[in-house]
Design an enzyme around this catalytic site. Structure first.
Site, PDB file in Angstrom:
ATOM      1  N   GLY A  78       3.230 -32.670  -4.092  1.00 45.18           N
ATOM      2  CA  GLY A  78       3.601 -33.773  -3.206  1.00 45.18           C
ATOM      3  C   GLY A  78       2.488 -34.119  -2.229  1.00 45.18           C
ATOM      4  N   ARG A 142       2.072 -32.951 -10.847  1.00 45.41           N
ATOM      5  CA  ARG A 142       2.755 -31.651 -10.780  1.00 45.41           C
ATOM      6  C   ARG A 142       2.629 -30.838 -12.066  1.00 45.41           C
ATOM      7  NH1 ARG A 142       5.649 -30.843  -6.186  1.00 45.41           N
ATOM      8  NH2 ARG A 142       6.456 -32.657  -5.066  1.00 45.41           N
ATOM      9  N   ASP A 173       3.272 -22.914  -5.279  1.00 48.75           N
ATOM     10  CA  ASP A 173       3.226 -22.838  -6.747  1.00 48.75           C
ATOM     11  C   ASP A 173       1.817 -23.146  -7.255  1.00 48.75           C
ATOM     12  OD1 ASP A 173       5.898 -22.161  -7.201  1.00 48.75           O
ATOM     13  OD2 ASP A 173       6.545 -24.251  -7.152  1.00 48.75           O
ATOM     14  N   LYS A 199      -1.667 -26.659   1.277  1.00 49.88           N
ATOM     15  CA  LYS A 199      -1.106 -27.989   1.536  1.00 49.88           C
ATOM     16  C   LYS A 199       0.403 -27.968   1.364  1.00 49.88           C
ATOM     17  CE  LYS A 199       0.671 -29.985  -1.368  1.00 49.88           C
ATOM     18  NZ  LYS A 199       1.390 -30.549  -2.506  1.00 49.88           N
ATOM     19  N   THR A 200       1.146 -28.568   2.181  1.00 53.60           N
ATOM     20  CA  THR A 200       2.527 -29.001   1.947  1.00 53.60           C
ATOM     21  C   THR A 200       3.147 -29.416   3.274  1.00 53.60           C
ATOM     22  OG1 THR A 200       4.742 -28.517   1.172  1.00 53.60           O
ATOM     23  CG2 THR A 200       3.539 -26.614   1.964  1.00 53.60           C
ATOM     24  N   ASP A 202       6.118 -29.316   3.743  1.00 45.69           N
ATOM     25  CA  ASP A 202       7.300 -28.454   3.927  1.00 45.69           C
ATOM     26  C   ASP A 202       7.052 -27.315   4.910  1.00 45.69           C
ATOM     27  OD1 ASP A 202       8.243 -30.096   1.988  1.00 45.69           O
ATOM     28  OD2 ASP A 202       8.662 -28.549   0.510  1.00 45.69           O
ATOM     29  N   LYS A 239      28.260 -45.949  18.729  1.00 53.45           N
ATOM     30  CA  LYS A 239      29.354 -46.123  17.771  1.00 53.45           C
ATOM     31  C   LYS A 239      29.128 -45.443  16.413  1.00 53.45           C
ATOM     32  CE  LYS A 239      27.765 -50.617  16.070  1.00 53.45           C
ATOM     33  NZ  LYS A 239      28.079 -52.001  15.812  1.00 53.45           N
ATOM     34  N   MET A 247      13.160 -34.022   4.394  1.00 52.88           N
ATOM     35  CA  MET A 247      12.484 -33.357   3.299  1.00 52.88           C
ATOM     36  C   MET A 247      12.137 -31.915   3.621  1.00 52.88           C
ATOM     37  SD  MET A 247       9.702 -35.319   1.064  1.00 52.88           S
ATOM     38  CE  MET A 247      10.253 -36.280  -0.328  1.00 52.88           C
ATOM     39  N   ARG A 249      11.724 -28.982   0.424  1.00 52.29           N
ATOM     40  CA  ARG A 249      12.444 -28.591  -0.787  1.00 52.29           C
ATOM     41  C   ARG A 249      13.262 -27.317  -0.595  1.00 52.29           C
ATOM     42  NH1 ARG A 249       9.840 -26.003  -4.812  1.00 52.29           N
ATOM     43  NH2 ARG A 249       7.801 -26.842  -4.259  1.00 52.29           N
ATOM     44  N   GLU A 308      16.831 -30.870   3.450  1.00 49.01           N
ATOM     45  CA  GLU A 308      16.944 -31.284   2.048  1.00 49.01           C
ATOM     46  C   GLU A 308      17.401 -30.134   1.131  1.00 49.01           C
ATOM     47  OE1 GLU A 308      13.732 -33.797  -0.222  1.00 49.01           O
ATOM     48  OE2 GLU A 308      13.140 -31.723  -0.247  1.00 49.01           O
ATOM     49  N   TYR A 425       9.559 -39.467   2.204  1.00 48.20           N
ATOM     50  CA  TYR A 425       8.410 -40.244   1.723  1.00 48.20           C
ATOM     51  C   TYR A 425       7.763 -41.033   2.868  1.00 48.20           C
ATOM     52  CZ  TYR A 425      10.392 -38.736  -2.639  1.00 48.20           C
ATOM     53  OH  TYR A 425      10.867 -37.938  -3.645  1.00 48.20           O
TER      54      TYR A 425
HETATM   55  P1  FBP Z   1       4.977 -29.854  -2.350  1.00 43.53           P
HETATM   56  O1  FBP Z   1       5.720 -28.568  -2.290  1.00 43.53           O
HETATM   57  O2  FBP Z   1       4.308 -30.099  -3.635  1.00 43.53           O
HETATM   58  O3  FBP Z   1       4.052 -30.031  -1.183  1.00 43.53           O
HETATM   59  O4  FBP Z   1       6.018 -31.053  -2.235  1.00 43.53           O
HETATM   60  C1  FBP Z   1       6.829 -31.200  -1.158  1.00 43.53           C
HETATM   61  C2  FBP Z   1       7.861 -32.282  -1.314  1.00 43.53           C
HETATM   62  O5  FBP Z   1       7.541 -33.370  -0.496  1.00 43.53           O
HETATM   63  C3  FBP Z   1       9.250 -31.740  -0.992  1.00 43.53           C
HETATM   64  O6  FBP Z   1       9.490 -31.788   0.389  1.00 43.53           O
HETATM   65  C4  FBP Z   1      10.130 -32.614  -1.814  1.00 43.53           C
HETATM   66  O7  FBP Z   1      11.330 -31.961  -2.158  1.00 43.53           O
HETATM   67  C5  FBP Z   1       9.317 -32.870  -3.036  1.00 43.53           C
HETATM   68  O8  FBP Z   1       7.962 -32.766  -2.650  1.00 43.53           O
HETATM   69  C6  FBP Z   1       9.575 -34.224  -3.632  1.00 43.53           C
HETATM   70  O9  FBP Z   1       8.909 -34.322  -4.834  1.00 43.53           O
HETATM   71  P2  FBP Z   1       8.465 -35.677  -5.514  1.00 43.53           P
HETATM   72  O10 FBP Z   1       7.239 -36.138  -4.798  1.00 43.53           O
HETATM   73  O11 FBP Z   1       8.144 -35.272  -6.895  1.00 43.53           O
HETATM   74  O12 FBP Z   1       9.570 -36.651  -5.367  1.00 43.53           O
END
Ligand code: FBP
Length: 552
Positions: A78, A142, A173, A199-200, A202, A239, A247, A249, A308, A425
């Site tokens: 991602g 991926r 991963d 990187k991530t 998350d 209201k 996000m 994962r 998420e 996103y």
């Molecule tokens: P990475 O672990 O590859 O950094 O991805 C994170 C992420 O943004 C998660 O938060 C999310 O669940 C997933 O990618 C969404 O994947 P995709 O970009 O394939 O929709």
């Protein structure tokens, strides 16, 4: 290409580097290392790259002449803000060591290396991408690098381009795969080094050595701005209850950090749900209590953050998902039969027949939309694509039922109108904050130094990140050090241990001391947008998580 005024101004930003990387650099090696667990198995699987020392770069040393060295870079998984700056850092670091060195980018993620799709990254080409968000410079993907065939096909292009080192910029991963590749190339005496970069968005690739993964800072700041805006809207209109899925994962670092920044009324933390072994109904009951208490005070509005990955942490849902994984797996009798059923109702009937009694009951209890989402295709690493599961709506629907029951029992006298959001996103390609711009550039520069030092099987690290960038400490950590054995697709595999939110960690403890007050009072904080110029306390601010972790 037409670019925004901000982008034009941002292109001129010179990312900060740690003092130790600015001049001539020398490497300092520590003691040999062990993996975080399962040492015997990991050592056996990684005889070439196990036990290497942690290394640090320091100022000084000899002014050596380096031969030109070619590096290949891959963006994996991602998007995360700052990826382009890692590439800029590698490029500048590499050119500083020898201007005749070359940087190649493999296109569309790891698959680009296997399929020989690449482009050279030149100074002119790179200029448009410095300090920008996104991974569009070379694209990401991926594809899981795991087979010998892939490694051998990659070797052909690496040799052809005279590439000395491959850098995989990715999450846990992808860095696990980097380590496997490093071991393979070392065992084949191929002379190719493989390095990783954390990187991530998350935030779950961190440990005693990695303080934070890049992109987390910017992404959460974007979400926090949006949450703050929604909080202000909620507090103005009074209201709606807003349910915001965030996000991340697996771990709830994003939710926790956003909560620390914005003080919403309810924040679910998946790791706590798992530790308390809460059922879906118990979670809904707890949320209903907060909603009813606020309603009793005349506040029929609020903001709730939902991670998420929540569904995979609710024990009963986890069992259901794991049973679904087995039942739907490619090549199994049930999996292949399931693929032939096209009608949604028939699919449900089929699954109810093959699941255990408890899971079948839960599967039937879930709204049809959610149960269908649980059967969607897994990602290449075998993970459920939790971003596709509308947990926020599931909770909203269940709360509606619960609150109307409470109303009939005289326990709730308010109104409950919902709005749903999913932020993910929106933040992954934001223009990197100063922190991420500097951190990523420094990580890239570090990678070049690891290559010139002949290292393989290492991840670049930059530490002491709550201090000014000048004082950051750059180096490398052997990837095997972060590994343990885990069950993946039914088999035990060596993987980097994912960092979940620690319930005895300072950030969570601080949050849990405050959350009751935030639930009932309206204590919203409105962080506003990321600032790139202005007072340092505004522009160079790190995450609250990092600040609290460094305070301990
Ligand atoms: P990475 O672990 O590859 O950094 O991805 C994170 C992420 O943004 C998660 O938060 C999310 O669940 C997933 O990618 C969404 O994947 P995709 O970009 O394939 O929709």
């Amino acid at each position: 290409m037409i670019i925004s005024e901000l982008q034009k101004a941002r292109a001129k930003y010179q990312p900060k580097l740690p003092k130790s990387l600015k001049g001539v650099v020398k490497i300092k090696e520590g003691n040999s290392t062990e993996s975080v667990a399962d040492q015997t198995e990991i050592k056996k699987l990684f005889p070439e790259t196990y036990g290497m020392p942690v290394v640090t770069f320091e100022e000084g040393g000899e002014n050596k002449k380096y031969a030109p060295m070619n590096i290949g870079v891959i963006l994996s998984g991602g998007q995360a803000p700052g990826g382009h700056n890692v590439i800029s850092g590698i490029f500048d670091g590499l050119k500083k060591l020898n201007p005749d060195s070359k940087l190649y980018g493999f296109l569309g993620g790891p698959g680009g290396m296997v399929d020989h799709k690449y482009r050279e990254i030149t100074a002119d080409f790179l200029a448009d991408y410095r300090n920008t968000g996104g991974f569009d410079i070379i694209g990401s993907g991926r594809t899981k690098l795991e087979t010998e065939e892939q490694f051998e096909k990659s070797l052909v292009i690496l040799k052809k381009l005279n590439i000395q080192a491959v850098v995989i910029i990715g999450g846990d991963d992808s860095n696990t795969n980097a380590c496997v590749l490093a071991e393979y190339y070392a065992s084949k005496k191929s002379g190719i080094q493989v390095l990783g970069c954390p990187k991530t968005i998350d935030g779950d690739l961190k440990n005693g050595m990695i303080e934070t993964s890049f992109g987390f800072d910017t992404a959460v700041k974007v979400y926090s701005e949006l949450i703050g805006n929604i909080e202000r809207d909620a507090n103005s209109a009074k209201k709606y209850w807003h349910f915001i899925k965030l996000m991340g994962r697996s771990a709830s670092h994003i939710g926790l950090e956003a909560a620390l920044e914005t003080h919403p009324n309810i924040t679910l933390i998946s790791e706590e749900v798992a530790a308390k072994k809460q059922t879906l109904n118990e979670i809904v009951d707890e949320m209903a209590v907060v909603i009813a208490k606020r309603a009793a005070n005349g506040n029929n509005f609020g903001v709730s953050l939902i991670p998420e990955g929540l569904v995979e942490f609710i024990p009963e849902m986890k069992i259901l998902i794991s049973e679904l994984n087995d039942v739907l797996a490619d090549g199994t009798k049930t999996g292949e039969e399931f693929k032939t059923i096209k009608d949604e109702k028939e699919r449900h009937q089929f699954l109810k027949g093959v699941l255990s009694e408890k899971s079948a009951a839960l599967y039937s209890f879930l709204p049809e939309r959610i149960s269908s989402e649980l059967t969607l295709e897994r990602d290449p690493h075998g993970n459920v694509q939790v971003s596709l599961i509308e947990t926020e709506k599931l909770l909203g629907d269940l709360l509606k039922e619960k609150l109307s029951k409470m109303k009939s029992e005289g326990k709730f006298s308010g109104k409950f109108k919902t709005q749903y959001h999913f932020f993910g996103y929106e933040g992954r390609c934001a223009i990197p904050s100063n922190f991420d711009a500097d951190y990523c550039y420094s990580l890239g520069y570090t990678v070049s130094n690891l290559v010139s030092a002949g290292k393989t099987g290492y991840m670049a690290i930059v530490r002491n990140t709550t201090a000014p960038a000048e004082q950051w400490i750059a180096g490398g950590v052997p990837i095997t050090m972060m590994m343990n054995m885990e069950k993946r697709n039914g088999n035990m595999k060596p993987v980097i241990r994912k960092a979940l939110v620690e319930l005895d960690g300072v950030p969570f403890k601080y949050f849990s001391e405050k959350r009751d007050e935030w639930a009932i009072e309206t204590s919203f904080v409105y962080p506003g947008p990321i600032q790139y110029w202005g007072p340092s306390e505004v522009c160079d601010r790190t995450t609250v998580t990092l600040q609290l972790e460094h305070k301990k």
